[in-house]
Design an enzyme around this catalytic site. Sequence first.
Site, PDB file in Angstrom:
ATOM      1  CB  ALA A   2      -0.932   0.012   1.208  1.00 17.48           C
ATOM      2  CB  THR A   3       0.832   4.428  -1.559  1.00 15.31           C
ATOM      3  OG1 THR A   3       1.537   3.680  -2.545  1.00 15.31           O
ATOM      4  CG2 THR A   3       1.476   5.805  -1.414  1.00 15.31           C
ATOM      5  CB  VAL A   4       0.883   5.518   4.145  1.00 13.07           C
ATOM      6  CG1 VAL A   4       0.168   6.258   5.271  1.00 13.07           C
ATOM      7  CG2 VAL A   4       0.839   4.020   4.385  1.00 13.07           C
ATOM      8  CE  LYS A  19      -0.844  -0.192   5.030  1.00  9.38           C
ATOM      9  NZ  LYS A  19      -0.438  -0.950   6.216  1.00  9.38           N
ATOM     10  CG  ASP A 115       6.293  -6.922   9.817  1.00 15.54           C
ATOM     11  OD1 ASP A 115       7.451  -7.376   9.906  1.00 15.54           O
ATOM     12  OD2 ASP A 115       5.950  -6.075   8.983  1.00 15.54           O
TER      13      ASP A 115
END
Length: 643
Positions: A2-4, A19, A115
Amino acid sequence: MATVYRARDRRLGREVALKVMHAHLAEGVDGASFVSRFRREARASARLSHPGVVAVFDQGVDGDTSYLTMEYVPGTNLRGELQAGPLTVDRALDVAEQVLAALSSAHRVGLVHRDVKPENVLIGDDGAVKVADFGLARAVTEVTSTATGTILGTVAYLAPEVITSGGCTPSTDVYAVGVLLHEMLTGALPYPGEPPIQVAFHHVHEDFPPPSDRVDWLPAEIDELVAAFTARDAGRRPTHAGAALAAVLGLRAVLDDDVLQRSADRPSVPLGPDGPDGPDGSGPVRPELDDIPDGSPADGVDEIPTGFFAEVSAPGHDTEHVVTSPTTALTGGTAPDDGGTARPRRRRRAVLAGVLALVLLLGGGSFGTWWWFADGPGAWTTVPADVAGLPEEDALALLAADGLDASTTEAHDDAVPAGDVVSTEPAPGERVRKDGTVALTVSLGVLMLAVPDDLVGAPQAEATSALREAGFDVGPARPEHDDAAPEGEVLGVSVPEDSEQPHDTTVRLTVSDGPAPVRVPQVVGRSKDGAASDLDAAGLEVEYADPEPSTDVEEGRVLSQDPEQGTTARRTDTVTLTLSSGPPDAEVPDVVGMSSDEATAALEEAGFEVDVNRYLGGLLDTVRFQDVDGTAPVGTTVTLTVW
């Protein structure tokens, strides 16, 4: 993935982080998996309500584009803070505490982050720590039962069980926090310059190196904490973030202030083969936008098929390599960029991974087979879930049927009947080597203790001491009046003496409070027998003093008592009575020859009564006779004959 974007919510008038999932990830065979994972992040984060977790406000779809609306945190992340060098011990522990507090809230609702890395630890402008990106989090039950053969996470922070079997538990997150602590304290990860496949090999086959290997002044307590968090055996780690947080708080309490305020020197060794952004996980806070191919995954997530090492992205890189079969690893497959070509450096890494995988597959086939059954997933099984509560013989038979040896120890247990299994080590459902041994604790039943004898009649302190030495708790004593037993003597015990009672029995003693209190009755003026009867009815004893003369109290009656009437005494106390012996004796005056008046006056003055008998009218008024002379009791009547 994704790009935020930094965005503004016009309806609520607040800044948010938006997001937006890359559109190409929703395409193809794996598209549904990526979309599911993206939406699962929203569901997982929505279950959490903790100031240390980045909040998810909304989730939706705009056409084919999925997006999340998240809390915007102004500031940097832990990777950015580490660019200035190692943190002080105090700051490192503070960050660890806040991260563990956030993870603890997730673990309590059954979520594992999977993570934990510096890029996902946000540092607000106020210094507060927030954990972001629960995109890899899944319900524990889903994680432990997954059979997809895919591992998610960043290799530098992956626990051994994730690499070997793909399984995750809350202790997997604890392992990652242990790696974070090492990095915050020393300024670097323990295997700088090594490719990810070798880093994974270290995690599986070697104990995690202590921070003092690089920073020699760090105390042993810090080494022990990091070792506990990064134990290769998941069963030897704190079982969840809450337990790990308690350990960090305990460590901080024993460290000196000078240690807490100290920080290590910046590492002088190269951080990786490709410079500061090498695959050891010490890359920049974020790559330049020009370094990210359009449409490439952007979550720093690496997937490794269970049982194989594959190319993985470095922490700090917004790249994701997906390897779903050995063929992909061997051909050096990588995520495509917008031009359909991979960058040279990524290709070199993929080729290196492919060569290493080829060596493992072709040159070490027999080794791989040996590893699978000797130290890999094939060497492990789980302890049967229904062992606890079975009779010992049945439990041994069940373990033997699974090829497991067993050792037994015995221990008393209040709930489990004698002869049944109380617990196992490892616990039911936990992993154990197929050639391993399961330690069974077999119940001896409730622990019974022997009640001492000769307690009745003993002083209270002595009886209490004997009971406590025998292992019993002693409750408050029951006081009881007793005419025969002195105050403090044991009259009875709540359980039979010389019997056996459960160890948690509270024994109570009945202790003499001495005779009961009574009020002393009034017996002055009573006859001797009457006074004795009244005192006996009150439970009092009687003794007599020598009689004393009295002109007021009749002879034989009580002249006085001690104690006096109305005072408080105890039963069996003694009351002393003094009886009257009647009037005292006195010398009778000789009044013969006196006139009647003179004679009367002399006798009355001596205490006698006077009776005058006049003969022939008492013409001469002269006493001729008196019927008492010598001595006589005072009050005696003396008769005078007067002529």
